[in-house]
Design a protein around this motif. Structure first.
Motif, PDB file in Angstrom:
ATOM      1  N   TYR A  40     -18.640 -47.600   0.373  1.00 45.26           N
ATOM      2  CA  TYR A  40     -18.923 -48.443   1.532  1.00 45.26           C
ATOM      3  C   TYR A  40     -20.404 -48.483   1.902  1.00 45.26           C
ATOM      4  O   TYR A  40     -20.866 -49.490   2.420  1.00 45.26           O
ATOM      5  CB  TYR A  40     -18.105 -47.978   2.737  1.00 45.26           C
ATOM      6  CG  TYR A  40     -16.629 -48.152   2.530  1.00 45.26           C
ATOM      7  CD1 TYR A  40     -16.093 -49.389   2.195  1.00 45.26           C
ATOM      8  CD2 TYR A  40     -15.768 -47.082   2.648  1.00 45.26           C
ATOM      9  CE1 TYR A  40     -14.734 -49.553   1.984  1.00 45.26           C
ATOM     10  CE2 TYR A  40     -14.405 -47.236   2.452  1.00 45.26           C
ATOM     11  CZ  TYR A  40     -13.893 -48.477   2.124  1.00 45.26           C
ATOM     12  OH  TYR A  40     -12.553 -48.627   1.918  1.00 45.26           O
ATOM     13  N   LEU A  41     -21.135 -47.419   1.650  1.00 45.63           N
ATOM     14  CA  LEU A  41     -22.521 -47.359   2.110  1.00 45.63           C
ATOM     15  C   LEU A  41     -23.555 -47.765   1.065  1.00 45.63           C
ATOM     16  O   LEU A  41     -24.706 -48.001   1.409  1.00 45.63           O
ATOM     17  CB  LEU A  41     -22.835 -45.942   2.613  1.00 45.63           C
ATOM     18  CG  LEU A  41     -22.003 -45.463   3.809  1.00 45.63           C
ATOM     19  CD1 LEU A  41     -22.346 -44.024   4.142  1.00 45.63           C
ATOM     20  CD2 LEU A  41     -22.212 -46.366   5.008  1.00 45.63           C
ATOM     21  N   SER A  42     -23.175 -47.836  -0.195  1.00 49.81           N
ATOM     22  CA  SER A  42     -24.180 -48.084  -1.226  1.00 49.81           C
ATOM     23  C   SER A  42     -24.079 -49.464  -1.856  1.00 49.81           C
ATOM     24  O   SER A  42     -24.883 -49.804  -2.719  1.00 49.81           O
ATOM     25  CB  SER A  42     -24.062 -47.035  -2.335  1.00 49.81           C
ATOM     26  OG  SER A  42     -22.869 -47.253  -3.064  1.00 49.81           O
ATOM     27  N   ASP A  43     -23.125 -50.264  -1.488  1.00 51.86           N
ATOM     28  CA  ASP A  43     -22.893 -51.565  -2.117  1.00 51.86           C
ATOM     29  C   ASP A  43     -22.693 -51.430  -3.623  1.00 51.86           C
ATOM     30  O   ASP A  43     -22.978 -52.346  -4.381  1.00 51.86           O
ATOM     31  CB  ASP A  43     -24.035 -52.538  -1.827  1.00 51.86           C
ATOM     32  CG  ASP A  43     -24.117 -52.905  -0.360  1.00 51.86           C
ATOM     33  OD1 ASP A  43     -23.064 -52.922   0.296  1.00 51.86           O
ATOM     34  OD2 ASP A  43     -25.233 -53.160   0.108  1.00 51.86           O
ATOM     35  N   LEU A  44     -22.257 -50.273  -4.037  1.00 53.16           N
ATOM     36  CA  LEU A  44     -21.940 -49.973  -5.430  1.00 53.16           C
ATOM     37  C   LEU A  44     -23.079 -50.285  -6.386  1.00 53.16           C
ATOM     38  O   LEU A  44     -22.897 -50.893  -7.431  1.00 53.16           O
ATOM     39  CB  LEU A  44     -20.667 -50.697  -5.855  1.00 53.16           C
ATOM     40  CG  LEU A  44     -19.396 -50.175  -5.198  1.00 53.16           C
ATOM     41  CD1 LEU A  44     -18.199 -50.955  -5.674  1.00 53.16           C
ATOM     42  CD2 LEU A  44     -19.199 -48.702  -5.470  1.00 53.16           C
ATOM     43  N   SER A  45     -24.278 -49.846  -6.027  1.00 49.61           N
ATOM     44  CA  SER A  45     -25.381 -49.945  -6.977  1.00 49.61           C
ATOM     45  C   SER A  45     -25.082 -49.011  -8.146  1.00 49.61           C
ATOM     46  O   SER A  45     -24.295 -48.070  -8.026  1.00 49.61           O
ATOM     47  CB  SER A  45     -26.696 -49.569  -6.305  1.00 49.61           C
ATOM     48  OG  SER A  45     -26.655 -48.221  -5.874  1.00 49.61           O
ATOM     49  N   THR A  46     -25.671 -49.255  -9.262  1.00 49.65           N
ATOM     50  CA  THR A  46     -25.322 -48.544 -10.493  1.00 49.65           C
ATOM     51  C   THR A  46     -25.407 -47.023 -10.392  1.00 49.65           C
ATOM     52  O   THR A  46     -24.462 -46.344 -10.783  1.00 49.65           O
ATOM     53  CB  THR A  46     -26.189 -49.058 -11.664  1.00 49.65           C
ATOM     54  OG1 THR A  46     -25.996 -50.466 -11.781  1.00 49.65           O
ATOM     55  CG2 THR A  46     -25.804 -48.389 -12.963  1.00 49.65           C
TER      56      THR A  46
END
Length: 99
Positions: A40-46
């Motif tokens: 939820y907090l990282s926007d699913l960056s790699t």
């Protein structure tokens, strides 16, 4: 002359009666807590996505280790089974959400 280096220490048991309790599933549940926060907090960056998958893999390995203990020593009480169900439901939900 006997050069035997073995010790006769008893093998540690999960609980006093040898059965696995809810503590067996506690460590994987604690390790699973950061996964939804990462989602939820990282926007699913790699890098964060890789970190989340690594945590899920560690939880899966610890879950298998918990089942090995259950097969060897048996399970004890409804609390242990309740925690087991909670862990498995959380793990399935997190894997589904990450995939």
């Amino acid at each position: 002359m006997d050069n035997d280096t073995r010790t006769d220490e008893p093998t540690p048991q999960p609980t006093s009666d040898g059965k696995v309790a809810e503590g067996t599933w506690g460590a994987p549940l604690v390790l699973l807590i950061p996964v939804p926060l990462i989602r939820y907090l990282s926007d699913l960056s790699t890098p964060w996505l890789v970190t989340a998958w690594v945590l899920v893999a560690i939880v899966a390995v610890l879950t298998v280790a918990g089942w090995v203990s259950v097969v060897r020593h048996g399970a004890r009480g409804a609390k242990g089974w309740g925690t087991c169900v909670l862990l498995h439901a959380s793990l399935v939900f997190q894997v589904t959400a990450l995939a």
